[in-house]
Design a protein around this motif. Structure first.
Motif, PDB file in Angstrom:
ATOM      1  N   THR A  25      -2.788 -53.089  25.733  1.00 16.91           N
ATOM      2  CA  THR A  25      -1.706 -52.122  25.636  1.00 16.91           C
ATOM      3  C   THR A  25      -0.383 -52.880  25.481  1.00 16.91           C
ATOM      4  O   THR A  25      -0.227 -53.989  25.962  1.00 16.91           O
ATOM      5  CB  THR A  25      -1.634 -51.244  26.900  1.00 16.91           C
ATOM      6  N   GLN A  84      -9.626 -46.245  23.659  1.00 14.06           N
ATOM      7  CA  GLN A  84      -9.154 -45.236  24.600  1.00 14.06           C
ATOM      8  C   GLN A  84      -8.193 -45.935  25.562  1.00 14.06           C
ATOM      9  O   GLN A  84      -8.606 -46.481  26.588  1.00 14.06           O
ATOM     10  CB  GLN A  84     -10.330 -44.593  25.337  1.00 14.06           C
ATOM     11  N   LEU A  85      -6.920 -45.933  25.171  1.00 18.44           N
ATOM     12  CA  LEU A  85      -5.909 -46.654  25.947  1.00 18.44           C
ATOM     13  C   LEU A  85      -5.802 -46.143  27.376  1.00 18.44           C
ATOM     14  O   LEU A  85      -5.627 -46.940  28.305  1.00 18.44           O
ATOM     15  CB  LEU A  85      -4.551 -46.570  25.249  1.00 18.44           C
ATOM     16  N   GLU A  86      -5.904 -44.827  27.564  1.00 20.18           N
ATOM     17  CA  GLU A  86      -5.779 -44.273  28.920  1.00 20.18           C
ATOM     18  C   GLU A  86      -6.878 -44.780  29.860  1.00 20.18           C
ATOM     19  O   GLU A  86      -6.700 -44.830  31.064  1.00 20.18           O
ATOM     20  CB  GLU A  86      -5.745 -42.744  28.891  1.00 20.18           C
ATOM     21  N   ASP A  87      -8.015 -45.173  29.287  1.00 24.06           N
ATOM     22  CA  ASP A  87      -9.108 -45.722  30.090  1.00 24.06           C
ATOM     23  C   ASP A  87      -9.145 -47.244  30.038  1.00 24.06           C
ATOM     24  O   ASP A  87      -9.961 -47.873  30.714  1.00 24.06           O
ATOM     25  CB  ASP A  87     -10.452 -45.166  29.605  1.00 24.06           C
TER      26      ASP A  87
END
Length: 86
Positions: free
Chosen positions: A85, A16-19
Motif C-alpha cells: 500500500t 484486496q488492499l483492505e485485507d
C-alpha cells in the motif's frame, strides 16, 4: 454480476488492499474461459473461476466430450502475497 470472458492469457492478479493481500493466479491451457460472479455490489465477495467451457455449454456447444473411462485434468496456481500500500 455473472459474466464469462474468453481470450484471456490465463493469468490474473487480484488485489484486496483492505485485507492486505494480493493473489497472482495462473491457469493451465485447458481453462480458456473465466467466470466473474458477485450477487450484488455490496456483497463483500466475488468469485473468479477459470473454466474449460463457455457458459451453458451443457446445453449447447463448447463442452469437451469424454469417452467412458477418459479423463480430463486442469489446474491453477494461486500465489498469495502481501499487498503493498502507498
Amino acid at each position: 454480476m455473472n459474466n464469462a470472458f474468453d481470450g484471456w492469457d490465463r493469468r490474473a492478479s487480484i488485489t484486496q488492499l483492505e485485507d492486505g493481500i494480493k493473489i497472482a493466479l495462473s491457469a493451465s491451457p485447458e481453462l480458456t474461459v473465466y467466470i466473474l460472479y458477485s450477487p450484488s455490489p455490496d456483497a463483500g465477495f466475488f468469485c473468479f473461476e477459470p473454466v474449460s467451457h463457455p457458459v451453458d455449454a451443457h446445453h449447447g456447444a463448447g463442452l469437451t466430450a469424454l469417452d467412458d473411462g477418459e479423463t480430463m485434468s486442469a489446474g491453477m496456481i494461486l500465489d498469495w502475497q502481501i499487498a503493498e500500500t502507498d
